[in-house]
Design an enzyme around this catalytic site. Structure first.
Site, short mmCIF file in Angstrom:
data_model
loop_
_atom_site.label_atom_id
_atom_site.label_comp_id
_atom_site.label_asym_id
_atom_site.label_seq_id
_atom_site.Cartn_x
_atom_site.Cartn_y
_atom_site.Cartn_z
N CYS A 66 51.96 35.04 32.00
CA CYS A 66 51.16 35.77 31.01
C CYS A 66 51.93 36.18 29.76
O CYS A 66 51.55 35.78 28.66
CB CYS A 66 50.54 37.01 31.66
SG CYS A 66 49.31 36.58 32.89
N THR A 80 44.31 29.62 30.58
CA THR A 80 44.33 29.58 29.11
C THR A 80 45.79 29.45 28.67
O THR A 80 46.36 30.39 28.10
CB THR A 80 43.69 30.85 28.50
OG1 THR A 80 44.25 32.02 29.15
CG2 THR A 80 42.21 30.87 28.67
N ARG A 118 48.92 42.31 38.64
CA ARG A 118 50.27 41.71 38.62
C ARG A 118 50.43 40.83 39.83
O ARG A 118 50.12 41.26 40.96
CB ARG A 118 51.35 42.80 38.71
CG ARG A 118 51.45 43.74 37.54
CD ARG A 118 52.23 44.97 37.93
NE ARG A 118 51.59 45.65 39.07
CZ ARG A 118 52.15 46.59 39.82
NH1 ARG A 118 53.39 46.98 39.59
NH2 ARG A 118 51.50 47.16 40.81
N THR A 146 42.23 35.39 30.14
CA THR A 146 42.71 36.06 28.93
C THR A 146 42.39 35.16 27.74
O THR A 146 42.91 34.04 27.66
CB THR A 146 44.23 36.28 29.03
OG1 THR A 146 44.48 37.08 30.19
CG2 THR A 146 44.78 36.98 27.80
N HIS A 148 63.17 48.08 32.97
CA HIS A 148 64.29 47.50 33.73
C HIS A 148 64.90 46.37 32.91
O HIS A 148 64.24 45.35 32.66
CB HIS A 148 63.81 46.98 35.08
CG HIS A 148 63.20 48.06 35.91
ND1 HIS A 148 63.98 49.04 36.51
CD2 HIS A 148 61.93 48.36 36.21
CE1 HIS A 148 63.18 49.89 37.13
NE2 HIS A 148 61.92 49.50 36.97
N GLY A 171 59.41 36.59 31.73
CA GLY A 171 58.86 35.24 31.87
C GLY A 171 57.48 35.37 32.48
O GLY A 171 56.81 36.39 32.30
N PHE A 227 58.42 49.34 33.36
CA PHE A 227 58.79 48.27 32.41
C PHE A 227 59.99 48.64 31.56
O PHE A 227 60.10 48.25 30.40
CB PHE A 227 57.58 47.87 31.53
CG PHE A 227 56.63 47.00 32.30
CD1 PHE A 227 55.80 47.54 33.27
CD2 PHE A 227 56.60 45.63 32.10
CE1 PHE A 227 54.96 46.75 34.03
CE2 PHE A 227 55.76 44.81 32.86
CZ PHE A 227 54.94 45.40 33.82
N1 LIG Z 1 48.30 35.03 36.79
C1 LIG Z 1 48.21 36.29 36.42
O1 LIG Z 1 48.98 37.15 36.87
C2 LIG Z 1 47.15 36.74 35.45
C3 LIG Z 1 46.90 38.09 35.28
C4 LIG Z 1 45.90 38.48 34.38
C5 LIG Z 1 45.19 37.53 33.68
N2 LIG Z 1 45.47 36.20 33.85
C6 LIG Z 1 44.67 35.22 33.12
O2 LIG Z 1 43.70 34.67 34.02
C7 LIG Z 1 43.46 33.30 33.70
C8 LIG Z 1 43.71 32.43 34.91
O3 LIG Z 1 45.08 32.52 35.25
P1 LIG Z 1 45.65 31.98 36.63
O4 LIG Z 1 47.07 32.39 36.69
O5 LIG Z 1 44.72 32.36 37.73
O6 LIG Z 1 45.53 30.40 36.37
P2 LIG Z 1 45.67 29.20 37.44
O7 LIG Z 1 46.18 28.05 36.68
O8 LIG Z 1 46.40 29.70 38.64
O9 LIG Z 1 44.16 28.93 37.90
C9 LIG Z 1 43.19 28.34 37.10
C10 LIG Z 1 42.31 27.47 38.00
O10 LIG Z 1 41.14 27.09 37.28
C11 LIG Z 1 40.77 25.80 37.71
N3 LIG Z 1 39.83 25.23 36.73
C12 LIG Z 1 40.08 24.88 35.45
N4 LIG Z 1 38.93 24.44 34.87
C13 LIG Z 1 37.95 24.54 35.80
C14 LIG Z 1 36.55 24.27 35.80
N5 LIG Z 1 35.92 23.83 34.70
N6 LIG Z 1 35.86 24.48 36.94
C15 LIG Z 1 36.47 24.93 38.04
N7 LIG Z 1 37.78 25.23 38.09
C16 LIG Z 1 38.52 25.04 36.98
C17 LIG Z 1 42.09 25.08 37.86
O11 LIG Z 1 42.00 23.94 38.69
C18 LIG Z 1 42.97 26.18 38.47
O12 LIG Z 1 42.95 26.15 39.89
C19 LIG Z 1 44.35 32.98 32.51
O13 LIG Z 1 43.62 33.16 31.33
C20 LIG Z 1 45.43 34.04 32.59
O14 LIG Z 1 46.01 34.33 31.35
C21 LIG Z 1 46.42 35.78 34.74
#
Ligand SMILES: NC(=O)c1ccc[n+]([C@@H]2O[C@H](COP(=O)([O-])OP(=O)(O)OC[C@H]3O[C@@H](n4cnc5c(N)ncnc54)[C@H](O)[C@@H]3O)[C@@H](O)[C@H]2O)c1
Length: 434
Positions: free
Chosen positions: A263, A86, A154, A122, A254, A260, A252
Site C-alpha cells: 500500500c 489498484t 493491516r 484504494t 519505529h 514497503g 509508526f
Molecule cells: N493489502 C492490504 O493490506 C490493503 C489494505 C487496504 C486497502 N488495500 C487496497 O485494496 C485493494 C485490493 O488489495 P489486495 O491487497 O487485496 O489485492 P490482491 O492483489 O491481493 O487481490 C486482488 C484480487 O482481485 C482479483 N481480481 C481482479 N480483477 C477481478 C475481476 N474483474 N473479477 C474478479 N476478481 C478480480 C485478482 O485476481 C486478485 O485475486 C487495493 O486497491 C489495495 O490498495 C489493500
C-alpha cells in the site's frame, strides 16, 4: 444482507469472511481459477493469522461461498464490493484502474433491483464518478448507488483490524445507500465504532491522506534515526519521548530500513500524481517518496560497512524477506532492494523467511533459500535482520555466534539491545542508536 465481493485477495477475502461472520450472506468472487479452486478445497491462498479458521467456520455455517463466475451473486446482491487490485501503473505511478473499470463493466450487466456498488479498493478521487458513469452508460435505467468505503486493515492483524477498526469511512450521498452500509456494519455498533459519512470524493481522499501521513511519519523517524547516529542519540528514546505526546502518538515511530508493502509505496506515488494533476502538489509526500526510496537502496551499504567495506566474496544471511512480519506479502518489500544490491556488491545471499519464500523465489533470483534461521546463518560472515518476525526476536544468540564465520549482526529492525550484543561479543550495528 446479501454481499458479493469482487476480488478475493488480501482485502477481499478478509472482508468477505468478516462480513459473513457478522451474519451476512457473502459470495467471494475472483477471476483467478486457482484461487477459487483452492478456497473451495478449504485452502487459504494467502498467509493471514486466523483467516483459515474464520473462513472454515463461515463456509461450514453456509454464509460464505466462492465463485469464479459472479453473475448469480451479483444479481442477488444488496451490495457489490469491488476489492480488486489498484497497483501502480507502469511508467507514471498513477493508480492502474483497469481492474476496477473491468469489474464495473461486469457488474453493470448483472445488477437487479436497488444495488449498492461499494469501492473497497484504494482508488483516486473521482473513481466513484467513473464507476457510476460506466454502469449508467450500460444500464441507463438501473437502480444503483456507488459508494466509497476504503479499507484500513493491516496485513498480519487484518481480522482484528476489520472487526475492531478505529473508524469506518463511508462516502455516500444517497440515503438508501447509507442505510445499506449502516446495516452491513451494524454489528460494529455494539463496540461503538464510529461510522464517518462523507461525500464520495472526500472518502476516496481520506484513504490516501491516511496512508501518506503514516508513510511520512515512518520516514520522519527514519531521518531522525540517521541524525541520532551522527550526534550520538538514541532514536528509540526519541520516539518514546515524542510518542508519549498525545498529539503525536507512539505508533509508526519505529525506525527501520524504509517502508514497503502493498500500500504505502503505490499509494504515496498515486497521491503525488493526483495532486500534480489537480495543480496542488503535495511536496511533503513527494519528498517522503524520494527519501524512502533512497533509504531502501542505502541499506546494503550498511551491511558492507559492518564488514569494513569488503562484501565481495562474503556470505550474508538475510533473516526476513516479507515487508513486515505475519504476512507472506512481498510487494515492494525492502528485501527486493537489499538482496539484489548485496549480490551486485559481490556477496552470496542466503535467506530465510517463515512465510515469504514461495513468493520470494520468483522475485529474488540468485538468493539461496534456507530451511530455517540457523541454516541461513551457518557459514555466513554477517547476519542481517530485515523483518522482525517473532522467531528472529528470540534467536539462540550463542548458536548464531557459533554458526557465523565472524560474529557480526546488522539489525535493521532494532530487535536486540546494543549493550547486550556487545557483551556477547558481537559486532553489532542497528538503526539510530548512537
Ligand atoms: N493489502 C492490504 O493490506 C490493503 C489494505 C487496504 C486497502 N488495500 C487496497 O485494496 C485493494 C485490493 O488489495 P489486495 O491487497 O487485496 O489485492 P490482491 O492483489 O491481493 O487481490 C486482488 C484480487 O482481485 C482479483 N481480481 C481482479 N480483477 C477481478 C475481476 N474483474 N473479477 C474478479 N476478481 C478480480 C485478482 O485476481 C486478485 O485475486 C487495493 O486497491 C489495495 O490498495 C489493500
Amino acid at each position: 444482507m446479501r454481499v458479493a465481493m469482487i476480488g478475493t485477495g488480501y482485502v477481499g477475502l478478509v472482508s468477505g469472511a468478516c462480513f459473513a461472520d457478522f451474519g451476512h450472506d457473502v459470495t467471494c468472487v475472483d477471476k483467478d481459477p486457482s484461487k477459487i479452486e483452492r478456497l473451495e478445497r478449504g485452502e487459504i491462498p494467502i498467509f493471514e493469522p486466523g483467516l483459515d479458521d474464520l473462513v472454515a467456520a463461515n463456509v461450514r455455517d453456509g454464509r460464505l461461498s466462492f465463485a469464479l463466475d459472479g453473475a448469480e451473486a451479483i444479481r442477488a446482491a444488496d451490495a457489490v464490493f469491488i476489492a480488486v487490485g489498484t497497483p501502480s501503473r507502469r511508467g507514471d505511478g498513477h493508480a492502474d484502474l483497469s481492474y476496477v473499470h473491468a469489474a464495473a463493466e461486469e457488474i453493470a450487466g448483472l445488477i437487479e433491483g436497488f444495488t449498492v456498488i461499494v469501492t473497497k479498493s484504494t482508488v483516486p478521487v473521482g473513481t466513484g464518478d467513473d464507476i457510476e458513469a460506466i454502469i449508467r452508460a450500460r444500464r441507463p435505467d438501473a437502480d444503483f448507488a456507488v459508494v466509497s468505503n476504503p479499507e484500513f486493515l493491516r496485513e498480519g492483524a487484518a481480522i482484528e483490524d476489520f472487526k475492531r477498526p478505529d473508524r469506518i469511512v463511508v462516502g455516500a450521498e444517497d440515503e438508501r445507500a447509507q442505510a445499506v452500509m449502516r446495516e452491513i456494519y451494524r454489528p460494529l455498533n455494539l463496540n461503538e465504532t464510529p461510522i464517518l459519512f462523507t461525500g464520495r470524493r472526500t472518502s476516496e481522499l481520506i484513504k490516501y491522506a491516511a496512508n501518506a501521513f503514516l508513510a511520512m511519519k515512518i520516514t520522519f523517524i527514519n531521518e531522525m534515526a540517521d541524525l541520532c547516529e551522527k550526534v550520538g542519540a538514541d532514536v528509540q528514546q526519541v520516539a518514546r519521548g515524542i510518542g508519549l505526546d498525545n498529539r503525536i502518538g507512539s505508533k509508526f515511530l519505529h525506525a527501520g530500513p524504509g517502508y514497503g508493502g502493498s500500500c504505502f509505496p503505490k499509494d504515496t506515488i498515486a497521491l503525488v500524481r493526483t495532486a500534480v494533476d489537480a495543480g496542488s502538489p503535495v511536496r511533503l509526500i513527494e519528498t517522503t517518496v524520494e527519501v524512502n526510496d533512497a533509504r531502501k537502496k542505502a541499506m546494503a551499504s550498511r551491511v558492507s560497512e559492518a564488514l569494513d567495506g569488503e562484501l565481495a566474496g562474503k556470505t550474508v544471511a538475510l533473516l526476513g524477506l516479507t515487508f513486515k512480519p505475519n504476512t507472506d506479502d512481498m510487494r515492494d518489500a525492502p528485501s527486493l532492494d537489499v538482496a539484489p544490491a548485496l549480490i551486485a556488491m559481490g556477496a552470496t545471499v542466503q535467506a530465510f523467511d517463515p512465510e515469504g519464500m514461495t513468493e520470494a523465489a520468483h522475485l529474488l533470483p540468485g538468493v539461496v533459500f534456507k530451511d530455517g534461521p540457523y541454516d541461513a546463518v551457518e557459514g555466513a560472515d554477517v547476519v542481517v535482520i530485515l523483518t522482525e518476525w517473532d522467531q528472529f526476536r528470540a534467536l539462540d544468540l550463542n548458536r548464531v555466534k557459533r554458526l557465523l564465520r565472524q560474529p557480526v549482526m546488522v539489525d535493521l529492525r532494532n530487535v536486540y539491545r546494543p549493550e547486550d550484543m556487545r557483551a556477547r561479543g558481537f559486532r553489532y550495528a542497528s538503526i539510530g542508536r548512537g
